[in-house]
Design an enzyme around this catalytic site. Sequence first.
Site, mmCIF file in Angstrom:
data_model
loop_
_atom_site.group_PDB
_atom_site.id
_atom_site.type_symbol
_atom_site.label_atom_id
_atom_site.label_comp_id
_atom_site.label_asym_id
_atom_site.label_seq_id
_atom_site.Cartn_x
_atom_site.Cartn_y
_atom_site.Cartn_z
ATOM 1 N N LYS A 125 33.389 31.388 50.285
ATOM 2 C CA LYS A 125 32.611 31.979 50.160
ATOM 3 C C LYS A 125 32.678 32.923 49.433
ATOM 4 C CE LYS A 125 33.020 34.233 54.783
ATOM 5 N NZ LYS A 125 32.610 35.664 54.569
ATOM 6 N N ASN A 126 33.792 33.901 49.854
ATOM 7 C CA ASN A 126 33.993 35.215 49.760
ATOM 8 C C ASN A 126 33.855 35.657 47.959
ATOM 9 O OD1 ASN A 126 33.629 35.906 52.120
ATOM 10 N ND2 ASN A 126 35.939 37.150 52.037
ATOM 11 N N ARG B 267 27.354 41.638 56.794
ATOM 12 C CA ARG B 267 27.810 42.080 56.056
ATOM 13 C C ARG B 267 27.884 43.139 54.616
ATOM 14 N NH1 ARG B 267 31.519 44.983 54.541
ATOM 15 N NH2 ARG B 267 31.894 47.625 55.098
ATOM 16 N N CYS C 262 31.167 45.580 64.327
ATOM 17 C CA CYS C 262 31.165 44.186 63.823
ATOM 18 C C CYS C 262 32.663 44.218 64.296
ATOM 19 C CB CYS C 262 31.080 43.150 62.674
ATOM 20 S SG CYS C 262 32.709 44.347 62.161
ATOM 21 N N ARG D 231 34.200 48.794 60.414
ATOM 22 C CA ARG D 231 33.403 48.771 59.145
ATOM 23 C C ARG D 231 32.784 48.966 57.866
ATOM 24 N NH1 ARG D 231 33.626 42.117 58.740
ATOM 25 N NH2 ARG D 231 34.483 42.698 55.966
ATOM 26 N N ASP E 165 42.246 37.663 55.958
ATOM 27 C CA ASP E 165 41.607 36.604 56.608
ATOM 28 C C ASP E 165 42.510 35.391 57.295
ATOM 29 O OD1 ASP E 165 39.200 38.065 56.753
ATOM 30 O OD2 ASP E 165 38.550 37.604 54.290
ATOM 31 N N ILE F 228 44.398 46.136 58.044
ATOM 32 C CA ILE F 228 43.185 46.182 57.459
ATOM 33 C C ILE F 228 42.294 46.441 57.783
ATOM 34 C CG2 ILE F 228 41.373 44.843 55.469
ATOM 35 C CD1 ILE F 228 44.715 45.265 54.663
ATOM 36 N N ARG G 37 29.210 30.234 59.191
ATOM 37 C CA ARG G 37 29.065 30.843 58.944
ATOM 38 C C ARG G 37 30.497 31.169 57.156
ATOM 39 N NH1 ARG G 37 30.929 36.766 60.045
ATOM 40 N NH2 ARG G 37 30.614 37.110 57.881
HETATM 41 C C1 UD1 Z 1 36.280 41.459 52.340
HETATM 42 C C2 UD1 Z 1 35.673 40.470 52.601
HETATM 43 C C3 UD1 Z 1 36.661 40.196 54.037
HETATM 44 C C4 UD1 Z 1 37.865 40.713 54.059
HETATM 45 C C5 UD1 Z 1 38.201 42.146 53.745
HETATM 46 C C6 UD1 Z 1 39.199 41.755 53.929
HETATM 47 C C7 UD1 Z 1 34.276 39.767 51.918
HETATM 48 C C8 UD1 Z 1 32.626 38.931 52.261
HETATM 49 N N1 UD1 Z 1 34.476 40.180 52.677
HETATM 50 O O1 UD1 Z 1 36.020 42.582 53.556
HETATM 51 O O2 UD1 Z 1 36.642 38.487 54.364
HETATM 52 O O3 UD1 Z 1 38.551 40.357 56.069
HETATM 53 O O4 UD1 Z 1 37.749 41.795 52.120
HETATM 54 O O5 UD1 Z 1 40.229 41.488 52.678
HETATM 55 O O6 UD1 Z 1 34.367 39.812 50.713
HETATM 56 N N2 UD1 Z 1 36.677 50.221 54.977
HETATM 57 C C9 UD1 Z 1 35.499 51.396 54.675
HETATM 58 N N3 UD1 Z 1 35.183 52.287 54.113
HETATM 59 C C10 UD1 Z 1 34.045 51.699 52.778
HETATM 60 C C11 UD1 Z 1 35.002 49.638 52.736
HETATM 61 C C12 UD1 Z 1 36.117 49.483 53.435
HETATM 62 O O7 UD1 Z 1 36.724 52.592 55.537
HETATM 63 O O8 UD1 Z 1 33.517 51.882 52.599
HETATM 64 C C13 UD1 Z 1 37.315 49.898 55.623
HETATM 65 C C14 UD1 Z 1 36.663 48.719 56.597
HETATM 66 O O9 UD1 Z 1 36.621 49.146 57.307
HETATM 67 C C15 UD1 Z 1 39.031 48.011 56.486
HETATM 68 C C16 UD1 Z 1 39.247 48.415 54.768
HETATM 69 O O10 UD1 Z 1 38.885 49.829 54.468
HETATM 70 O O11 UD1 Z 1 39.567 49.001 57.470
HETATM 71 C C17 UD1 Z 1 38.908 47.011 54.162
HETATM 72 O O12 UD1 Z 1 37.936 46.792 54.291
HETATM 73 P P1 UD1 Z 1 37.438 45.715 52.359
HETATM 74 O O13 UD1 Z 1 38.403 45.672 52.104
HETATM 75 O O14 UD1 Z 1 36.398 46.594 52.362
HETATM 76 O O15 UD1 Z 1 36.482 44.766 53.225
HETATM 77 P P2 UD1 Z 1 34.835 43.783 52.896
HETATM 78 O O16 UD1 Z 1 34.648 44.237 51.611
HETATM 79 O O17 UD1 Z 1 34.281 44.065 54.114
#
Ligand code: UD1
Length: 425
Positions: free
Chosen positions: A22-23, A93, A117, A122, A309, A331, A401
Amino acid sequence: MDKFLVRGGRPLHGKIEISGAKNSALPCLAATLLSEETVTLHNVPYVKDLITQRRLLEDLGATVLTPELRTHKVNARGVQVFEAPYELVKTMRASVLALGPLLARFGQAKVSLPGGCAIGTRPIDLHLRAFEQLGAVVSLESGDVVARAPKGRLTGAEVEFEKVTVTGTENVMMAASLADGRTTIRNAACEPEIDDLAELLNKMGARIRGAGTTEITIDGVETLGGAEHTIIPDRIETGTFLVAAAITGGEIEVKGCGPEHLGAVIAKLREAGVEIDELNQSTLLVRRSSAGLKACDVVTEPHPLFPTDMQAQYMALMTQAEGTSTIVETIFENRFMHASELVRLGADIQIHGNTAVVTGPSRLMGAKIQASDLRASASLVLAALCAEGETLIDRVYHIDRGYETIVRKLRSLGADIERITESPA
Ligand code: UD1
């Protein structure tokens, strides 16, 4: 709202085929927006998030054909809308992944700011700061992020993420593919899905090196073309079935998976007393060892370490292990929602900030419980499979999902699980 009714206590046996990730499929579908030519993606899992992503592409003006259930042929020549509305972003998201491609190809994009969420706030501040470094002007207007490239195109830049972000890395990689000049991403996420996206982009004509490492270099090109690509197997679905075999005391052959993407999970499960044999490059045979499960601590970290995850599913497993294990979530700040539901089934779990302390083995007994997010739902299903009696899991739309035909797959392994569909009154 659909529910799952699970009658636990049956060891799972048999073979299971893993679906596409999915990701990985989500960013790859977003990447089709970068080209006027047709991009064909195979092995796209048939799950709710991908249906939402397809709808987003169509709303923007792309044509999506599915000659087969898991094949998407996308042509984004006719895109005339540059906006991902709140109705879509709030349900998924990952629709923020449209930002980078739209901004890079059309010089403008508007995406509703994702709200909070279940697993934390996030934010997407790191994505936005990186776009600014590529020359975009970003503003917040009535809850929407509006980004423009003043000269119509982005300019390559040095981007260093202060925190590892998976979709942030993907968004910048896509945007930089059509920027003028070279972009370097430092402290990039190394998840296999990043590598898969880079492979697709390079097939489309992008010039990306270093994907899968912490430093990625992208030399922007004028335009991107068509391509054909097969999505990698879902490593989290794979991990979930590994735990399913171990927690029920059964034996499962997990086929069509990518063990090389699961190093930390396989190592941790082996340490905890799960026997995992690599039958070939894409098949794992998994069973609980005769010595039983033993408690092992884990800390979630960015790839290649233990993935967040898989944290919820691992917690379910630890309720059946001998001893006390500590699970630290680094995370996301609020990703223990499943713990209180596992406790309702009889687990012994204490939460202290970002640390969960699980003492086992606990005799789990069926109860009414509620899913709170995608991976939490998987953990509840796993616990229900080894609980005595009936467990009714509410809000399973979360699991829809990201897990393809989970009920059918589990039933084929001998699980007693059924979906109860409640029609609205
Ligand atoms: C992706 C995955 C999700 C997985 C996560 C961590 C997808 C669609 N989703 O989510 O399944 O759990 O990686 O492996 O691929 N953060 C910030 N600012 C930002 C972006 C992120 O503070 O602009 C923080 C987030 O709140 C979190 C951490 O960074 O605490 C990691 O988030 P991120 O790696 O961005 O997760 P996603 O890409 O949303």
